[in-house]
Design a protein around this motif. Structure first.
Motif, PDB file in Angstrom:
ATOM      1  N   GLU A  57       0.825  -1.207   0.000  1.00  0.00           N
ATOM      2  CA  GLU A  57       0.000   0.000   0.000  1.00  0.00           C
ATOM      3  C   GLU A  57       0.862   1.261   0.000  1.00  0.00           C
ATOM      4  OE1 GLU A  57      -3.144  -0.029  -0.563  1.00  0.00           O
ATOM      5  OE2 GLU A  57      -3.252  -2.225  -0.426  1.00  0.00           O
ATOM      6  N   SER A  60       2.746   1.716  -3.289  1.00  0.00           N
ATOM      7  CA  SER A  60       1.812   2.114  -4.362  1.00  0.00           C
ATOM      8  C   SER A  60       1.587   3.611  -4.389  1.00  0.00           C
ATOM      9  CB  SER A  60       0.479   1.379  -4.187  1.00  0.00           C
ATOM     10  OG  SER A  60       0.637  -0.018  -4.368  1.00  0.00           O
ATOM     11  N   GLU A  64       2.576   4.527  -7.840  1.00  0.00           N
ATOM     12  CA  GLU A  64       1.294   4.577  -8.544  1.00  0.00           C
ATOM     13  C   GLU A  64       1.236   3.439  -9.557  1.00  0.00           C
ATOM     14  OE1 GLU A  64       1.047   8.787  -9.601  1.00  0.00           O
ATOM     15  OE2 GLU A  64       0.006   9.171  -7.715  1.00  0.00           O
ATOM     16  N   ASP A  65       0.931   3.687 -10.820  1.00  0.00           N
ATOM     17  CA  ASP A  65       0.772   2.571 -11.762  1.00  0.00           C
ATOM     18  C   ASP A  65       1.992   2.359 -12.650  1.00  0.00           C
ATOM     19  OD1 ASP A  65       0.546   4.863 -13.231  1.00  0.00           O
ATOM     20  OD2 ASP A  65      -1.353   4.333 -14.213  1.00  0.00           O
ATOM     21  N   ARG A  69       0.248  -3.268 -10.266  1.00  0.00           N
ATOM     22  CA  ARG A  69       0.095  -3.670  -8.870  1.00  0.00           C
ATOM     23  C   ARG A  69       0.412  -5.145  -8.639  1.00  0.00           C
ATOM     24  NH1 ARG A  69      -2.333  -1.553  -4.203  1.00  0.00           N
ATOM     25  NH2 ARG A  69      -3.129  -3.129  -2.754  1.00  0.00           N
ATOM     26  N   LYS A  73       3.288  -6.371  -6.159  1.00  0.00           N
ATOM     27  CA  LYS A  73       2.978  -7.305  -5.069  1.00  0.00           C
ATOM     28  C   LYS A  73       3.951  -8.478  -5.064  1.00  0.00           C
ATOM     29  CE  LYS A  73      -0.757 -10.073  -3.012  1.00  0.00           C
ATOM     30  NZ  LYS A  73       0.124 -11.237  -2.750  1.00  0.00           N
TER      31      LYS A  73
END
Length: 462
Positions: A57, A60, A64-65, A69, A73
């Motif tokens: 979290e 991220s 961001e992107d 994700r 992970k």
């Protein structure tokens, strides 16, 4: 999310480019263009997350992107699967209101593993994704080197060279680095101090042509990814205490020499984590404590101490704090750092010093006080502190009021510093992985502490 230089002469770049750049090309350090802000509701949602889930979290927010994700992970899960404790960074209670967060359950028994297991996997991911050549150059006062090597050894497309000060790290720290005989690893034992190693690293990275020609990448905490990874455990500690009924802000005492670990705490507080007090715990190399308490940032005489990983006079992450202290004025930071380079010191006074003292408290721990703290906590609480953590505990005991909940970051397993532990007639049993080091041959080159001597080694290795 974009990243900018503390000196303002680098156009905003994305996260992957920031990782690859390491030291900003204008000589500054990279910081996020904006600080993510968290609400109480978001914090409440995160409270029950596992360490890897929490790391995902927080990463991220800063990535961001740019990394999908599911791929991020996987990077996170792979990085923390190597830790010996399921909690990754467990929190232990020593006495009323006094806790330690054990950051030493990674492969090399030091807190640097928390960031460098991730950064090693991240570099491998970036190399595959972008076909980038990854030649890592780093300096260590003891723990970074072993953690960095462990994070990338044997990884395809990556080579790593680590500088450490000759005979100024503990024996276990030395063995953890120099018993590695992988083809992609080079250990250089530099005649001089860690500050000499760090200066050489910064000057080689500032030589932009050389940096690009040999594809140099940073593993030290000049790399922003290191700081982002360290933010996570401040949140994790807060949530673990909240589970035990602790309400309100928590203080942290942080053994520090290079200012990276505690700067991560500063960022966590700016993001909205309820932190009451951030305590800078130094040893006798006390440039940071003097800055907080007096407003003077000036290297003193180098002192070898029982906590050698903090035997640092010039803190590489200090510039990042100066940037925020000056409200993001990159021109002011560039001017201050130019003055520091030419005059060897800088001073803050008045309202600026008041702001520093609102952000931090600080205490310098003498050698004997460090050893006394180890002895006291071993006798009274049956808990063995390494000498760096002991500095954090001593500072906490000195600067926190009764009942003020404080977490000291425990930065290394005591087995890494048995030389200091034995001075108080305390014997310990080494973990199996550390005991095995003493039977292995060593591989290192002793070199002069000059840019040219290091360049010669790098040219032939890379």
């Amino acid at each position: 999310m974009k990243y900018i230089s503390t000196r303002g002469q680098v156009a905003p770049i994305g996260f992957i480019d920031a990782v690859l750049m390491g030291l900003a090309d204008d000589g500054g350090l990279l910081v996020p263009e904006r600080m993510p802000q968290l609400t109480k509701e978001e914090l409440a949602k995160w409270q029950s997350l596992s360490y890897p889930e929490l790391a995902l979290e927080i990463f991220s927010l800063y990535i961001e992107d740019e990394i999908p994700r599911d791929e991020l992970k996987q990077l996170v899960d792979d990085s923390y699967a190597t830790f010996r404790d399921e909690a990754v960074t467990p929190v232990r209670k020593l006495k009323d209101s006094q806790y330690v967060m054990e950051l030493f359950h990674g492969p090399t028994f030091a807190f640097k593993d928390v960031a460098l297991q991730f950064l090693g996997n991240l570099y491998s991911y970036i190399s595959r994704r972008t076909s980038s050549i990854i030649h890592i150059l780093g300096a260590t006062s003891g723990d970074t080197g072993a953690s960095a090597i462990e994070g990338v050894r044997g990884k395809e497309g990556i080579k790593i060279c680590i500088l450490h000060p000759h005979q100024k790290v503990s024996k276990v720290q030395e063995l953890q680095m120099t018993t590695i005989d992988d083809a992609n690893v080079l250990n250089l034992s530099v005649e001089g101090t860690f500050d000499d190693c760090q200066r050489i690293i910064k000057e080689l990275f500032a030589d932009v042509d050389f940096k690009h020609q040999y594809h140099l990448r940073a593993i030290n905490s000049i790399n922003i990814a290191r700081i982002l990874a360290q933010i996570v455990y401040y949140f994790y500690a807060y949530f673990r205490l909240a589970e035990q009924g602790q309400q309100g802000a928590v203080s942290f005492s942080v053994p520090t020499g290079n200012f990276g670990d505690i700067f991560a705490g500063y960022m966590a507080k700016q993001m909205g984590l309820p932190i009451h007090k951030l305590i800078v715990a130094t040893n006798e190399n006390n440039i940071l404590a003097r800055f907080v308490n007096e407003g003077l940032y000036q290297p003193g005489e180098f002192r070898g101490t029982h906590s050698p990983s903090m035997d640092i006079q010039v803190a590489s992450n200090f510039e990042r704090y100066l940037y925020y202290l000056n409200n993001g004025d990159a021109d002011a930071v560039a001017s201050l750092m130019a003055r520091f380079k030419s005059e060897g010191s800088l001073t803050v006074t008045g309202d600026v010093l008041k702001q520093v003292q609102a952000d931090f408290a600080a205490y310098s721990v003498e050698n004997e006080e460090c050893l006394d703290t180890i002895s006291e906590y071993y006798k009274q609480h049956d808990y063995l502190l390494d000498p760096h953590t002991a500095c954090g505990i001593a500072a906490s005991d000195k600067l926190t009021a009764e009942g003020e909940v404080t977490v000291t970051l425990s930065t290394a397993h005591p087995a890494k510093f048995d030389e200091a532990i034995r001075l108080r007639s305390i014997s310990q049993t080494y973990p199996e992985q550390i005991q095995a080091l003493f039977d292995k041959p060593q591989f290192q080159k002793v070199v002069a502490g000059t840019n040219d001597a290091i360049k010669e080694q790098l040219v032939s290795f890379f």
